[in-house]
Design an enzyme around this catalytic site. Structure first.
Site, PDB file in Angstrom:
ATOM      1  N   VAL A   1      19.288   4.534   9.438  1.00  0.00           N
ATOM      2  CA  VAL A   1      18.886   5.445  10.514  1.00  0.00           C
ATOM      3  C   VAL A   1      17.864   4.785  11.451  1.00  0.00           C
ATOM      4  CG1 VAL A   1      16.985   6.656   9.322  1.00  0.00           C
ATOM      5  CG2 VAL A   1      18.445   7.902  10.967  1.00  0.00           C
ATOM      6  N   GLY A   2      17.429   3.587  11.116  1.00  0.00           N
ATOM      7  CA  GLY A   2      16.585   2.781  12.008  1.00  0.00           C
ATOM      8  C   GLY A   2      17.284   2.463  13.320  1.00  0.00           C
TER       9      GLY A   2
ATOM     10  N   PHE B   1       9.074   3.754   9.941  1.00  0.00           N
ATOM     11  CA  PHE B   1       9.179   5.196   9.756  1.00  0.00           C
ATOM     12  C   PHE B   1       8.315   5.534   8.540  1.00  0.00           C
ATOM     13  CE2 PHE B   1      13.783   5.463  11.577  1.00  0.00           C
ATOM     14  CZ  PHE B   1      13.280   5.304  12.853  1.00  0.00           C
TER      15      PHE B   1
ATOM     16  N   TYR C   1      10.485  12.100  14.836  1.00  0.00           N
ATOM     17  CA  TYR C   1      11.811  11.493  14.915  1.00  0.00           C
ATOM     18  C   TYR C   1      11.920  10.707  16.213  1.00  0.00           C
ATOM     19  CZ  TYR C   1      12.936  14.727  11.160  1.00  0.00           C
ATOM     20  OH  TYR C   1      12.935  15.411   9.967  1.00  0.00           O
TER      21      TYR C   1
ATOM     22  N   GLU D   1      -7.452   9.508  21.995  1.00  0.00           N
ATOM     23  CA  GLU D   1      -6.402  10.510  21.795  1.00  0.00           C
ATOM     24  C   GLU D   1      -6.431  11.545  22.924  1.00  0.00           C
ATOM     25  OE1 GLU D   1      -6.799  11.528  17.583  1.00  0.00           O
ATOM     26  OE2 GLU D   1      -6.279   9.453  17.073  1.00  0.00           O
TER      27      GLU D   1
ATOM     28  N   TYR E   1     -11.746  15.746  12.834  1.00  0.00           N
ATOM     29  CA  TYR E   1     -12.475  14.524  12.438  1.00  0.00           C
ATOM     30  C   TYR E   1     -13.715  14.851  11.609  1.00  0.00           C
ATOM     31  CZ  TYR E   1      -9.301  11.579  14.901  1.00  0.00           C
ATOM     32  OH  TYR E   1      -8.167  10.920  15.254  1.00  0.00           O
TER      33      TYR E   1
HETATM   34  C1  HEM Z   1      -1.807   8.988   9.777  1.00  0.00           C
HETATM   35  C2  HEM Z   1      -6.043   6.630   9.827  1.00  0.00           C
HETATM   36  C3  HEM Z   1      -8.336  10.728  10.973  1.00  0.00           C
HETATM   37  C4  HEM Z   1      -4.264  13.129   9.928  1.00  0.00           C
HETATM   38  C5  HEM Z   1      -2.762   8.003   9.727  1.00  0.00           C
HETATM   39  C6  HEM Z   1      -2.482   6.621   9.455  1.00  0.00           C
HETATM   40  C7  HEM Z   1      -3.645   5.973   9.446  1.00  0.00           C
HETATM   41  C8  HEM Z   1      -4.698   6.925   9.723  1.00  0.00           C
HETATM   42  C9  HEM Z   1      -3.851   4.489   9.210  1.00  0.00           C
HETATM   43  C10 HEM Z   1      -1.086   6.025   9.224  1.00  0.00           C
HETATM   44  C11 HEM Z   1      -0.504   5.659  10.562  1.00  0.00           C
HETATM   45  C12 HEM Z   1       0.890   5.076  10.455  1.00  0.00           C
HETATM   46  O1  HEM Z   1       1.712   5.630   9.726  1.00  0.00           O
HETATM   47  O2  HEM Z   1       1.167   4.079  11.111  1.00  0.00           O
HETATM   48  C13 HEM Z   1      -7.033   7.536  10.168  1.00  0.00           C
HETATM   49  C14 HEM Z   1      -8.437   7.202  10.360  1.00  0.00           C
HETATM   50  C15 HEM Z   1      -9.075   8.354  10.685  1.00  0.00           C
HETATM   51  C16 HEM Z   1      -8.084   9.409  10.681  1.00  0.00           C
HETATM   52  C17 HEM Z   1      -9.030   5.817  10.212  1.00  0.00           C
HETATM   53  C18 HEM Z   1     -10.528   8.602  10.987  1.00  0.00           C
HETATM   54  C19 HEM Z   1     -11.257   7.869  11.760  1.00  0.00           C
HETATM   55  C20 HEM Z   1      -7.423  11.743  10.783  1.00  0.00           C
HETATM   56  C21 HEM Z   1      -7.717  13.147  10.962  1.00  0.00           C
HETATM   57  C22 HEM Z   1      -6.577  13.834  10.649  1.00  0.00           C
HETATM   58  C23 HEM Z   1      -5.562  12.844  10.293  1.00  0.00           C
HETATM   59  C24 HEM Z   1      -9.054  13.714  11.433  1.00  0.00           C
HETATM   60  C25 HEM Z   1      -6.339  15.322  10.648  1.00  0.00           C
HETATM   61  C26 HEM Z   1      -6.905  16.122   9.823  1.00  0.00           C
HETATM   62  C27 HEM Z   1      -3.255  12.215   9.789  1.00  0.00           C
HETATM   63  C28 HEM Z   1      -1.868  12.563   9.520  1.00  0.00           C
HETATM   64  C29 HEM Z   1      -1.150  11.371   9.498  1.00  0.00           C
HETATM   65  C30 HEM Z   1      -2.112  10.320   9.739  1.00  0.00           C
HETATM   66  C31 HEM Z   1      -1.337  13.976   9.304  1.00  0.00           C
HETATM   67  C32 HEM Z   1       0.362  11.182   9.279  1.00  0.00           C
HETATM   68  C33 HEM Z   1       0.709  10.858   7.884  1.00  0.00           C
HETATM   69  C34 HEM Z   1       0.925  12.047   6.972  1.00  0.00           C
HETATM   70  O3  HEM Z   1       1.275  13.146   7.412  1.00  0.00           O
HETATM   71  O4  HEM Z   1       0.804  11.888   5.748  1.00  0.00           O
HETATM   72  N1  HEM Z   1      -4.111   8.166   9.897  1.00  0.00           N
HETATM   73  N2  HEM Z   1      -6.868   8.868  10.370  1.00  0.00           N
HETATM   74  N3  HEM Z   1      -6.119  11.603  10.389  1.00  0.00           N
HETATM   75  N4  HEM Z   1      -3.362  10.861   9.932  1.00  0.00           N
HETATM   76 FE1  HEM Z   1      -5.091   9.886  10.247  1.00  0.00          FE
END
Ligand code: HEM
Length: 387
Positions: free
Chosen positions: A267-268, A381, A208, A137, A95
């Site tokens: 695949v849903g 997805f 998945y 979390e 974060y």
């Molecule tokens: C996915 C918001 C912090 C890594 C997401 C999604 C949102 C979000 C809206 C999409 C969720 C969905 O698909 O339904 C936020 C907010 C954060 C935050 C508001 C801060 C307050 C972080 C941090 C990390 C992170 C610190 C790690 C470095 C990811 C990853 C995904 C994700 C890896 C999955 C999508 C992908 O791989 O492209 N987050 N996030 N996020 N977030 Fe965060």
């Protein structure tokens, strides 16, 4: 709590964020990945290329800034993101990295408007949101870790069995290498797989849906071959191993006696298989309807399983829609009004899973039939886009 002043300063920058749009997101990710390339092991680099995730994170930040004086309205969205993050094993220290690059991005792109006062307000506001995410979390990590068979961080599993379910979908039966217990999960939840496809510099994590109700000794996922990671998975053999993170996800079957309708495309169908199996073992009097759409019979996963279940359970009715074949019950795209099943629009729960456009269309049809939106539940997805 945030002060009134912080709230109003952050809110004053909402137009700045929405005007800057994709320029901010692109800059942010470029900056973060060049300074902290280790994060390429966590983010889906395919989504980075399509730009989808860039919107998801920034939309969330902009929504947060908009609702900063009433964050309750974001609670459901935050809950969903927490499950996604936990399944990706995101840690508290990440974060700080994200927050740092976010503030630096805004400073670099809008040096005039992003004054020291505004910067300070954003630091406080981001810190407040990050603390909320980290606390929630940590609660989810602990819950699954403390369960019988639960664990934290990666755990090695071996592929015990492979089953081709249709032309492009293969089921993987996964057993823990340590042969100890595995944690129970709720029907509808997913599991994350971490792999390093050959010739790839970084590990990649994909989520998945679990495609069966919870079993005591294995997990089953059913993967469509369509991208980097799924293509890699499809060429693995029985005996190969994978790293899994514990089950997570808030799209789950409700424990009610209400009639239930499962509507899926392609695949849903995977979380629907788990939900249907669970609903049938719950042995309520509820009427269950299973409607599935796919391109044609060659793409139809779990056809025999559903037919068998329908033959065994008088409370289950099924219907198949093939887009390009007349061999199903119906041809074309699903039009619920043309369904031969009698659907419980007045009181039933409707579970949807498939491409976003499909779910948006079905949701519209349900709303037009008077179904209250609280009774429409769905899983997206990939990066979440509002329906
Ligand atoms: C996915 C918001 C912090 C890594 C997401 C999604 C949102 C979000 C809206 C999409 C969720 C969905 O698909 O339904 C936020 C907010 C954060 C935050 C508001 C801060 C307050 C972080 C941090 C990390 C992170 C610190 C790690 C470095 C990811 C990853 C995904 C994700 C890896 C999955 C999508 C992908 O791989 O492209 N987050 N996030 N996020 N977030 Fe965060």
């Amino acid at each position: 709590m945030l002060s009134e002043r912080t709230i109003s300063l952050v809110k004053s920058t909402v137009p700045l964020l929405s005007d800057a749009g994709t320029a901010v997101t692109a800059h942010f990710y470029q900056r973060m990945f060049s300074h902290n390339p280790e994060l390429k092991n966590i983010f889906n680099m395919t989504n980075q290329h399509t730009g989808k995730q860039q919107f998801a994170l920034f939309n969330a930040i902009a929504a947060y800034a908009t609702h900063i004086d009433n964050p309750q309205v974001l609670q459901d969205a935050i809950g969903r993101i927490n499950h996604k993050h936990v399944s990706l094993n995101i840690q508290a220290e990440h974060y700080d990295i994200v927050g740092h690059h976010l503030i630096e991005t805004l400073k670099e792109l809008a040096p005039e408007q992003f004054t020291p006062k505004i910067e300070q307000a954003w630091r406080e506001a981001y810190g407040f949101l990050a603390d909320l995410f980290i606390t929630q979390e940590e609660g989810l990590y602990r819950t699954v870790e403390q369960q019988h068979g639960g664990w934290r961080n990666g755990r090695e599993f071996v592929i015990a069995k492979l089953v081709q379910e249709s032309e492009n979908v293969k089921s993987f039966y996964l057993k823990p290498c340590d042969e100890r217990a595995i944690s129970h999960y709720q029907a509808g939840q997913f599991i994350a797989v971490s792999v390093q496809p050959s010739q790839n510099e970084h590990t990649q994590i994909r989520q998945y849906s679990l495609s069966q109700s919870s079993k005591h000794d294995h997990y089953r996922i059913s993967v469509k071959r369509e991208g980097l990671v799924s293509t890699y998975l499809h060429q693995l053999a029985v005996g190969d191993t994978l790293t899994l993170y514990p089950p997570a996800g808030d799209f789950v079957l409700k424990n009610t006696t209400n009639d239930k309708v499962f509507v899926s495309a392609g695949v849903g169908i995977t979380p629907m298989m788990a939900m249907l199996e669970q609903a049938l073992t719950n042995e309520t009097e509820a009427r269950l309807s299973f409607i599935h759409a796919c391109v044609d019979p060659s793409q139809h996963s779990f056809k025999q399983d559903i037919e068998q279940l329908a033959a065994q359970h008088s409370n289950l009715a099924k219907e198949v829609w093939y887009e390009h074949s007349d061999k199903g019950d119906k041809t074309g795209r699903i039009e619920l009004q043309q369904s031969a099943l009698s659907l419980p629009y007045e009181h039933g729960e409707f579970y949807l899973c498939g491409p976003s456009a499909f779910m948006a269309a079905i949701k519209q049809q349900l709303l037009a039939q008077g179904v209250a939106s609280e009774r429409i539940l769905y899983e997206v997805f990939g990066p979440h886009e509002s329906l």
